[in-house]
Design a protein around this motif. Structure first.
Motif, short mmCIF file in Angstrom:
data_model
loop_
_atom_site.label_atom_id
_atom_site.label_comp_id
_atom_site.label_asym_id
_atom_site.label_seq_id
_atom_site.Cartn_x
_atom_site.Cartn_y
_atom_site.Cartn_z
N LEU A 195 36.10 64.28 46.46
CA LEU A 195 35.45 63.81 45.44
C LEU A 195 34.03 64.35 45.33
O LEU A 195 33.18 64.52 44.18
N GLN A 196 33.40 64.88 46.53
CA GLN A 196 32.26 65.88 46.43
C GLN A 196 32.48 66.83 45.41
O GLN A 196 31.72 67.47 44.82
N GLN A 197 33.46 67.70 45.79
CA GLN A 197 34.06 68.92 45.09
C GLN A 197 34.25 68.69 43.63
O GLN A 197 33.56 69.36 42.79
N LEU A 198 34.69 67.36 43.39
CA LEU A 198 34.87 66.99 41.82
C LEU A 198 33.49 67.02 41.33
O LEU A 198 33.17 67.22 40.02
N GLY A 199 32.65 66.46 42.14
CA GLY A 199 31.23 66.11 41.63
C GLY A 199 30.48 67.29 41.18
O GLY A 199 29.36 67.21 40.32
N LYS A 200 30.67 68.48 41.96
CA LYS A 200 30.20 69.83 41.76
C LYS A 200 30.94 70.62 40.60
O LYS A 200 30.55 71.83 40.54
N THR A 201 32.03 70.32 40.39
CA THR A 201 32.90 70.94 39.69
C THR A 201 32.72 70.80 37.93
O THR A 201 32.81 69.59 37.71
N PRO A 202 32.34 71.97 37.29
CA PRO A 202 31.86 71.66 35.78
C PRO A 202 33.53 71.27 35.43
O PRO A 202 34.66 71.57 35.45
N PHE A 203 33.33 70.19 34.26
CA PHE A 203 34.48 69.64 33.50
C PHE A 203 34.71 70.45 32.01
O PHE A 203 35.33 69.94 31.35
N VAL A 204 33.69 71.34 31.91
CA VAL A 204 33.70 71.83 30.50
C VAL A 204 33.92 73.44 30.40
O VAL A 204 33.20 74.03 31.49
N ASN A 205 34.77 73.90 29.85
CA ASN A 205 34.94 75.23 29.54
C ASN A 205 33.77 75.98 28.99
O ASN A 205 33.17 75.44 27.95
N LYS A 206 33.26 77.04 29.58
CA LYS A 206 32.05 77.45 29.03
C LYS A 206 32.32 78.12 27.65
O LYS A 206 31.38 78.22 26.58
N GLU A 207 33.49 78.70 27.60
CA GLU A 207 34.18 79.18 26.17
C GLU A 207 35.49 78.88 25.87
O GLU A 207 36.19 78.29 26.94
N LYS A 208 35.89 78.86 24.62
CA LYS A 208 37.40 78.48 24.37
C LYS A 208 38.45 79.17 25.17
O LYS A 208 38.16 80.42 25.03
N PRO A 209 39.33 78.60 25.51
CA PRO A 209 40.36 79.34 26.14
C PRO A 209 41.10 80.26 25.10
O PRO A 209 41.24 79.67 24.00
N THR A 210 41.59 81.23 25.67
CA THR A 210 42.40 82.20 24.87
C THR A 210 44.07 81.56 24.88
O THR A 210 44.17 80.69 25.74
N PRO A 211 44.86 81.86 24.05
CA PRO A 211 46.09 81.42 24.05
C PRO A 211 46.86 81.73 25.28
O PRO A 211 47.76 81.06 25.96
N LEU A 212 46.59 82.81 25.89
CA LEU A 212 46.93 83.50 27.08
C LEU A 212 46.57 82.32 28.21
O LEU A 212 47.17 81.98 29.14
N ASP A 213 45.03 81.94 28.36
CA ASP A 213 44.71 80.95 29.16
C ASP A 213 45.57 79.57 29.16
O ASP A 213 45.84 78.97 29.99
N GLU A 214 45.65 79.18 27.81
CA GLU A 214 46.69 77.97 27.70
C GLU A 214 47.96 78.14 28.35
O GLU A 214 48.54 77.34 28.98
N ALA A 215 48.20 79.11 28.18
CA ALA A 215 49.93 79.69 28.65
C ALA A 215 50.00 79.63 30.33
O ALA A 215 50.76 79.05 30.97
N MET A 216 48.96 80.10 30.89
CA MET A 216 48.78 80.00 32.21
C MET A 216 48.52 78.66 32.79
O MET A 216 49.11 78.52 34.00
N SER A 217 47.97 77.85 32.20
CA SER A 217 47.61 76.69 32.73
C SER A 217 49.09 75.90 32.63
O SER A 217 49.20 75.05 33.54
N ILE A 218 49.77 76.11 31.64
CA ILE A 218 51.24 75.27 31.68
C ILE A 218 52.33 76.01 32.67
O ILE A 218 52.82 75.33 33.16
N ILE A 219 51.94 77.46 32.70
CA ILE A 219 52.82 78.07 33.69
C ILE A 219 52.59 77.59 35.25
O ILE A 219 53.36 77.53 35.78
N PHE A 220 51.31 77.23 35.31
CA PHE A 220 50.94 76.48 36.78
C PHE A 220 51.89 75.22 37.10
O PHE A 220 52.69 75.32 38.04
N TYR A 221 52.26 74.58 35.88
CA TYR A 221 52.94 73.42 36.16
C TYR A 221 54.46 73.91 36.43
O TYR A 221 55.51 73.29 37.06
N LEU A 222 54.83 74.70 35.67
CA LEU A 222 56.39 75.40 35.73
C LEU A 222 56.53 75.87 37.18
O LEU A 222 57.59 75.39 37.70
N ARG A 223 55.76 76.44 37.92
CA ARG A 223 55.76 76.97 38.96
C ARG A 223 55.81 75.67 40.31
O ARG A 223 56.54 75.89 41.13
N TYR A 224 54.92 75.06 40.07
CA TYR A 224 54.48 73.98 41.09
C TYR A 224 54.92 72.69 40.98
O TYR A 224 54.90 71.86 41.85
#
Length: 847
Positions: free
Chosen positions: A179-208
């Motif tokens: 919860l402390q980590q959560l308090g200090k972790t930004p919830f907002v992306n500084k810039e828009k994700p690229t389509p590759l970022d979006e793909a990698m985000s879902i590939i995380f679920y595929l793998r794990y």
């Protein structure tokens, strides 16, 4: 478990734990946030009591400042509101994690819709053989899309993952640290994700998540239904993938990006095999076997890190087979089951992990084709007809060079050229569909076929299914004739023969609902599926339906098992395919327990549909006529609303619609088409539905339904509708899903709008239809409250709505300040955008 028992268990495992762990927040050393935990309950109470008393969000927030703070300047006040938003965002993550952790204890292996329950029922009703037979002709496919309906950055998703584990173990120290980590972790992306970022985000679920989940579920089905003569097909459970392949309305998805994503999918599955093999080798340390597995491990390593090395599914399976033979002949088959499990995973995931789809809008293809014809055909592009164009395209032997063109034409051709190399690396299962959104005529399908020929593919080399997506009312109306014409065209008939006479057709619930309203869209799609089933059967084509269903009912979502289990025998049922995105991925398929349970629910829905007799699935002539009548009445009411001159301005000026595009959550723009003027048809379904949801009005999920019911009541025919609800599973599912939309609506939040000179009358139309729909649906079902039959979902919604009520007050307060042009506009716009995040994330159980 009975309703009351389940509710009590939910109270203990979710509600009470949330209270306990939420208290940890109060003592966290957040920057300048130490007193937020104390202030938040006051804002909640002011909101709850204020809306009941008919106050506006502006009055409520002002009273909160006056009564509970010493703040005087606008800057101090907006800073406090930002801190409250950040605090609530983190509360939502905590609640999500607690609810996820409780999932296995609230659901059992023998629940309705599980594999074990299906086996038990098949056994009792002497349908085991019929079930096995259906398993041979069935598959489910969940297609992950990048549609931005969920706002957690990857770093937060990983904390969520760990927090769930810590809660499962009741480890207070670890929860405190996270919860402390959560308090200090930004919830907002500084810039828009690229389509590759979006793909990698879902590939995380595929793998794990999905590598193990699907592997274990396949093993469970094999152990439950398998016999000496029957092994379930490894492609029984499949995954599809859109990020990086879906270029519809997304200029950032290029041919190069698609290739990169295909490569990442390929490398990711090899990494999963490599890690799996590492564990296996600890057990299979026997002479002969260990050497073969070591070679395989080296081959996988080289294929991952030395790009010139290519490894195929067959290469991996041959090595495993070699190890299996030695194991059986020399080592008594010790740990044989471990090797078999690994072999099954390779058969399931191949070298592609998930099938990458390509998707583009038919209008873009037309522009590309028009440019090619104008440049290369020698015909006058001003006078040429569509028929002449098609004729030239299908007969020309011209092979184009993408470099002769620029922009979208060059990129489209390059992408088609790249298909061959992506299929060589990932296997044909890795990429084999080209989806055409906004399909309305045969040219939309033939244009894509022609693009392959123009890129030098011989007809027998086009190893791609061309998939029309019918999504508007007009497209759905034309679908049957379009497919009939295609099935009868020699050139397309030949292509289908090459594709084993299987045709996939996609149907879009999101745009359908946006276009036709809730009831009409669902009924239109049902009827279209029936017509397409018949026309396909008549031409000896096996049709597979792919549903573009979103999370909330307004986008075709809702109770998925009930929806598919209610399709009658007039609709082809070879495969269940649907899209999932954003918060539906995290809430329905976000961890192993949930994913396994929900994959099972899908699988059993399709199988039950064929194997077990149920009169409530097949509609009688009278039932059909009644649904048709209700759908038309509701469509008329919704169409009048759409035609209201205040419809688009209301969304533009009074909702969060304009702010969706400014948040850095998705790579795709929020509307199709260029230009500043906002047209209804250019609105994308997600910001459209999302904006209604942020207003807590959920119009696309119910509007017109109440009016239709009232019309029949006026004719003294309400008893007919009650019989329809009791007699038809399909209609019942529509009613219950619509109730879910209404349960998450809260009109008191925006009741201040009824005094608005410009929009007061329009707001009243929405509010009146909501009240009418709610009243008549309760009367129809005999419920005392919405979602009465689903106590757990109802309790979950209630807690989530309580968490975000202060957030909604802040958002509306900021919108009012912007409308009045008071104070610092930039700060208020930022408040609106930031409150989007928590509101959407808290709505995750809309599926």
């Amino acid at each position: 478990m009975l309703h009351e028992e389940k509710k009590e268990k939910f109270r203990q495992l979710v509600e009470n734990k949330f209270q306990i762990y939420n208290s940890l927040f109060m003592s966290l050393p957040y920057d300048k946030m130490s007193n937020i935990g104390m202030l938040l309950p006051f804002l909640y109470e002011e909101s709850r009591l204020g809306y009941e008393a008919g106050k506006s969000p502006e009055e409520i927030v002002d009273e909160f400042f006056n009564k509970h703070t010493e703040l005087k300047t606008e800057e101090q006040k907006t800073e406090l509101l930002f801190k409250i938003i950040q605090y609530i965002e983190r509360q939502v993550v905590l609640y999500d994690s607690i609810e996820d952790a409780a999932f296995p204890q609230l659901h059992s292996e023998s629940d309705a819709g599980t594999v074990l329950q299906l086996h038990e029922r098949a056994l009792q009703e002497h349908q085991l053989e019929a079930t096995r037979k259906k398993l041979k002709d069935f598959a489910i496919k969940v297609v992950f899309t990048a549609h931005p309906t969920q706002f957690y950055p990857n770093s937060v998703q990983r904390i969520l993952h760990d927090l769930r584990t810590a809660i499962l173990n009741d480890s207070v120290t670890e929860i405190d640290m996270l919860l402390q980590q959560l308090g200090k972790t930004p919830f907002v992306n500084k810039e828009k994700p690229t389509p590759l970022d979006e793909a990698m985000s879902i590939i995380f679920y595929l793998r794990y998540v999905y590598y193990d989940t699907i592997g274990e579920l396949y093993k469970k089905i094999k152990n439950t239904f398998g016999t000496q003569n029957f092994t379930p097909a490894p492609d029984l459970i499949q995954m599809g993938f859109w990020p990086g392949g879906d270029r519809d309305g997304n200029p950032f998805v290029t041919a190069e990006i698609t290739q990169q994503v295909a490569h990442e999918l390929h490398i990711s599955i090899l990494k999963s095999y490599y890690a799996h093999l590492k564990k296996l080798r600890r057990r299979l340390s026997f002479r002969g076997v260990s050497e073969v597995l070591e070679h395989l491990s080296d081959d996988l390593y080289d294929a991952i890190f030395k790009q010139e090395k290519v490894i195929s599914t067959e290469d991996i399976l041959n090595k495993i087979k070699e190890a299996q033979t030695i194991l059986t002949e020399q080592h008594n088959g010790l740990f044989k089951n471990l090797l078999e499990d690994f072999s099954d995973r390779v058969k399931i995931f191949g070298t592609h992990f998930a099938t990458l789809d390509i998707r583009q809008d038919s209008r873009v293809h037309q522009e590309v084709i028009d440019e090619i014809v104008a440049k290369k055909s020698g015909m006058n592009s001003e006078t040429i007809t569509i028929e002449e164009k098609l004729n030239w395209l299908l007969k020309t032997d011209l092979i184009l060079d993408p470099n002769d063109f620029e922009g979208i034409t060059k990129d489209t051709l390059q992408n088609v050229y790249n298909v061959k190399s992506m299929q060589q690396k990932n296997g044909e299962r890795g990429l084999n569909r080209y989806i055409i959104s906004n399909s309305e005529s045969i040219k939309d399908v033939l244009n894509v076929f022609a693009l392959f020929r123009l890129c030098g593919y011989r007809e027998e080399e086009i190893n791609m299914d061309i998939v029309p997506l019918f999504e508007t009312m007009e497209g759905l109306d034309r679908a049957q004739n379009v497919m009939k014409e295609l099935y009868e065209m020699p050139v397309y008939k030949k292509h289908l023969a090459h594709r084993k006479d299987i045709q996939t057709i996609m149907l879009g619930f999101s745009d359908g609902t946006k276009d036709g309203g809730y009831l009409k869209a669902n009924w239109e799609i049902y009827e279209t599926k029936e017509q397409l089933t018949k026309v396909s059967d008549d031409h000896h084509i096996k049709v597979v339906f792919f549903d573009g269903r979103g999370g909330p009912p307004a986008r075709g979502g809702g109770k998925t098992h009930d929806f598919y289990a209610s399709q009658g025998k007039t609709i082809a049922n070879h495969q269940i395919e649907l899209t999932v995105q954003g918060q539906t991925i995290t809430s329905v398929f976000g961890n192993k327990d949930q994913a396994k349970y929900n994959f099972e629910q899908l699988l059993t829905a399709g199988i039950e549909n064929d194997v077990f007799k149920n009169a409530k699935k097949d509609l009688t002539e009278n039932e059909r006529n009644l649904i048709e009548e209700l759908a038309e009445l509701s469509y008329k009411k919704y169409s009048d609303l759409k035609a209201h001159p205040r419809f688009v301005p209301y969304l533009q000026e009074m909702s969060t619609l304009e702010y969706y595009g400014k948040t850095n959550i998705g790579s795709r723009p929020t509307k199709r088409g260029a230009g500043n003027e906002l047209k209804f048809e250019d609105l994308r379904a997600i910001p459209f539905v999302g904006s209604w949801s942020q207003l807590k009005q959920n119009v696309p999920g119910f509007f017109g339904f109440g009016h239709a019911l009232q019309e029949l009541k006026n004719q003294s025919r309400f008893e007919e509708v009650k019989n329809l609800y009791k007699g038809s599973d399909f209609f019942k599912t529509l009613v219950l899903n619509s109730m879910m939309s209404m349960n998450k609506s809260y009109f008191p939040l925006t009741s201040y709008m009824k005094k608005n000179e410009k929009f007061g009358e329009f707001w009243t139309i929405l509010s009146d239809e909501y009240n009418l729909s709610k009243q008549l649906m309760l009367e129809l079902t005999g419920f005392k409250e919405l979602m009465e039959e689903e106590p757990l979902s109802r309790m979950s919604v209630k807690i989530r709505e309580r968490i975000v009520l202060p957030l909604l007050s802040i958002q509306q307060y900021a919108l009012i300040k912007i409308q009045k042009e008071e104070g610092n506009r930039a700060a208020y716009e930022k408040l609106v955008m930031r409150s989007l995040f928590g509101n959407i994330n808290a709505s995750r159980n809309s599926a």
